[in-house]
Design a protein around this motif. Structure first.
Motif: not given
Length: 778
Positions: A7-11, A31-32, A48-50
């Motif tokens: 599993l690859q981290t995307v955020g 992606d929310l 991106n954490g915004q």
């Protein structure tokens, strides 16, 4: 041994407050990530954490108890412990809808949102070669000669959206109320989204369960069907909804109920026959009913702003005039209208009026007066011209659709209202249109007259306050010549102390109130009566003073519409059926539970329920119910059960990923692993089935589980491996399924919440072909 997929981290995001483990959800189309912290704040974050959205929204002891995205990702539903549900726009971050799940509600136990297809084609043209519109169909070369395409012109005409040809509604000024959703362009576009004929075969259904056991149903965001008592009663106490599952192809929904006094689980099928047995106009009717409700909210807000602007034009001038009228009355010089009329006509000014103009009103007071009246009238003109009239035009378009549906409905169909009821609402809309036009004409006239009056007042102040004789004679002549004295006299006679606009905005109820509304209360049209009363008012003879009131007409419109909406909802409510209750088992207290409905064929489906049984923290039990659906009514054909024992570890969470794989978050001596169980069909070449189903009999004694040792788990079930986990120890997980609109791309995502609830990570599968980022919204 099968090699685990990485599993690859995307955020990821570190939080300032702990997140509630059961209140985190992933948007199905963008992606929310939406979540609720322990201090009852709701946040929406990008990968991106915004932060996209964040608000406490409610104060006091109220809690957020459920969170759910709309299937298309456009709205986020937030349910509070007082039973209120707020729908927040994903793009505008405004509250676009709000309703309550019932009176005297002490909490919300579940919030579900699903899409159901009505099996009605969106257009008769689509039956043919899939042409997008009548225009493309008719202009295609040879199409008419190549094949016979079944056409249904009345239905296709009913789906033509005239509203897109109308000007967009204008934004309203925020008034500090919950309806400030109309104060931004994005929010307005979200609320008044045009009806898409492609959605004609789909209905969005929201299911809200309360602690009192009631099931609250609504469709199309905010059109309420009604509330139903709990179908399960245990020890004289109603059970409450704890999970909900559905599939777009079936109008049957599965409800998982939990006993109020224990952890017993019960499954109840709910058949929404208003979907399966609906007319082809259900989607159009429900969506336009919601749009009409929103227009009524908008009109109500415009009416409040109109009254506010009208009061603005009256308050300051009335204070100035009140003082001088008292002075003139004491000296026997009449009132201010007579005194100023005398000044305009003769050029002579009474000493008390001169003192009032120079000392009390003065240049500063005149500027305030001019600004208050001019600004208020300009805003009133804008509200009528840009807000009220366009909204009434849109109401007329929607009502014409309702009238057509009621007039041409089939003999075996009922939409819950008649043509006569729609005609009464159209009559009230016509009354509001007439009154709004009268207001607009009067406002324009008053602006013109007040401009002349204001110029004359300023001229008089300057003349009386200075040695005007010292000014050149030409200047005096030029200033006085620029004033239209006829308009000044007309303003004094008709507007200054008794504006014709007052008849539309006065809030006091006159003595003839009851007689004025007798026609409306008896269900009779009032447009012709209103016209006659306005003609009487123009002639200066007595008339019914309440008929032209904007606020009372808006209340009448809301009352008439509410009656129609209630009848529509009642017609749909009669077609909601609850099936037989099935006891499923006893789950661990606060243990993980998940359920899913999957298709078999056009008339059959399955519901799977996964949970950890009481007293067995290392066992997953899956209950499988087979449904047969005929004419929208379901019956359970079989109930099977399977248990799987996962070594000596502990199960932290379970989630269905798709129609074949059940994800299990498993803890073994503090190490967390993500396991994948094939709960339905075992792919060939992977050995023995993970789950062995047998017929489930209530109170039949313990069932033998399929046992996996720790070594077997690593060899056969550890399908996924987290890349660079470090000190991240997952506690809960949330799954986003693959998007059906992007079947070529793997849009699946996993969200893990760390055990301290202060940090979450988002993962995608290593073989995912889709790019990260937002999926276009429909």
């Amino acid at each position: 041994m099968e090699r685990p997929s990485v599993l690859q981290t995307v955020g990821e995001k570190a939080l300032h407050q702990p997140a509630h483990p059961d209140l985190i959800t992933y948007c199905p189309s963008m992606d929310l990530i939406a979540l609720v912290t322990t201090d009852q704040q709701v946040f929406i974050y990008r990968l991106n954490g915004q932060r996209v959205y964040g608000a406490t929204q409610k104060t006091g002891k109220l809690r957020v108890e459920s969170l759910r995205w709309k299937p298309n990702g456009q709205l986020l539903a937030i349910a509070w412990s007082d039973g209120s549900v707020r729908l927040v726009g994903a793009e505008s971050s405004k509250i676009v809808h709000q309703f309550t799940a019932g009176d005297m509600v002490s909490g919300v136990t579940w919030l579900g949102w699903a899409t159901n297809l009505t099996n009605k084609s969106s257009s008769s043209v689509s039956v043919g070669k899939g042409f997008g519109s009548w225009g493309s169909f008719l202009t295609a070369d040879g199409i008419l000669s190549e094949e016979k395409t079944p056409l249904d012109l009345p239905r296709d005409l009913s789906l033509i959206d005239i509203e897109t040809s109308l000007p967009k509604l204008s934004v309203l000024a925020a008034a500090g109320t919950s309806d400030d959703a109309f104060s931004s362009r994005q929010s307005l576009d979200t609320i008044f989204r045009p009806f898409d004929s492609k959605d004609n075969n789909a209905v969005d259904v929201m299911v809200v369960g309360t602690r009192e056991g009631t099931i609250h149903l609504s469709i199309y965001d905010s059109f309420v069907i009604g509330s139903f008592p709990s179908p399960v009663v245990v020890d004289r106490a109603p059970a409450h909804l704890t999970h909900h599952a559905s599939h777009e192809k079936y109008s049957t929904h599965s409800l998982l109920m939990r006993s109020a006094s224990s952890d017993h689980l019960f499954l109840v099928p709910m058949d929404l026959r208003f979907i399966s047995a609906s007319s082809e106009h259900l989607s159009l009717l429900a969506s336009r009913s919601t749009a009409f409700q929103n227009l009524l909210r908008y009109i109500h807000q415009v009416q409040l702003l109109m009254v506010s602007e009208w009061k603005t034009t009256q308050e300051l001038p009335s204070r100035f005039l009140r003082n001088i009228n008292e002075t003139l009355g004491e000296k026997g010089n009449g009132d201010i209208v007579q005194a100023l009329y005398h000044s305009v006509a003769t050029g002579h000014t009474y000493p008390s009026v001169r003192e009032w103009l120079v000392d009390e009103l003065s240049e500063r007071g005149h500027k305030r007066w001019d600004k208050a009246v001019t600004t208020g009238l300009e805003n009133l003109r804008r509200l009528v011209h840009e807000n009220m009239l366009p909204a009434l035009d849109r109401c007329s378009v929607i009502l014409s659709r309702f009238a057509g549906i009621a007039k041409f409905q089939g003999s075996n169909e009922t939409v819950g209202f008649t043509v006569q009821q729609i005609n009464l609402i159209v009559d009230t809309i016509s009354c509001l249109h007439l009154i709004s036009s009268k207001i607009l004409i009067q406002v324009v006239d008053e602006l013109d007259l007040f401009a002349a009056f204001s110029s004359w007042v300023r001229y008089e102040i300057d003349r009386l306050a200075s040695d005007f004789s010292a000014s050149p004679e030409d200047d005096k002549v030029e200033k006085e010549a620029s004033i239209d004295h006829s308009k000044v006299l007309q303003y004094l006679q008709t507007v200054l102390t008794n504006s014709p606009l007052a008849m539309y905005f006065n809030t006091s109820l006159p003595e003839d109130h009851d007689n004025s509304w007798k026609h409306a209360e008896q269900g009779l049209p009032i447009y012709e009566l209103l016209e006659k009363q306005l003609q009487k008012q123009e002639r200066g003879v007595p008339y019914m003073k309440t008929l032209p009131r904007v606020d009372l007409l808006c209340k009448l419109l809301a009352r008439q519409a509410s009656a129609v909406f209630g009848q529509i909802a009642e017609a749909e409510k009669r077609n909601v059926l609850f099936g037989k209750v099935y006891e499923i088992g006893i789950t661990e207290t606060a243990g993980p539970v998940d359920m899913r409905m999957s298709p078999v064929d056009l008339s059959a489906c399955r519901t799977h329920i996964a949970f950890v049984p009481e007293g067995y923290p290392n066992i997953v039990q899956v209950i499988r119910l087979g449904f047969f659906i005929e004419n929208g009514i379901s019956r359970v054909q079989n109930i099977d059960s399977a248990l799987v024992q996962l070594g000596d570890g502990r199960i932290k969470d379970v989630r269905f990923m798709d129609d074949n794989v059940l994800l299990v978050l498993w803890d073994s001596s503090g190490a967390r692993s993500l396991l994948g169980l094939f709960y339905d069909t075992m792919p060939t070449g992977l050995g023995a089935p993970h789950l062995k189903y047998s017929s489930y009999m209530q109170n039949s004694g313990p069932q033998s589980p399929t046992v996996f040792s720790n070594e077997d788990i690593k060899a056969r079930l550890s399908k996924y491996q987290i890349a660079n986990p470090g000190s991240f120890t997952p506690e809960r997980m949330e799954v986003r399924e693959r998007s059906q609109r992007r079947e070529k791309d793997d849009t699946r995502r996993l969200v893990f919440l760390r055990d301290d609830k202060m940090h979450y990570k988002v993962f995608k599968f290593a073989d995912a072909t889709g790019a990260d980022g937002d999926i276009p919204m429909s």
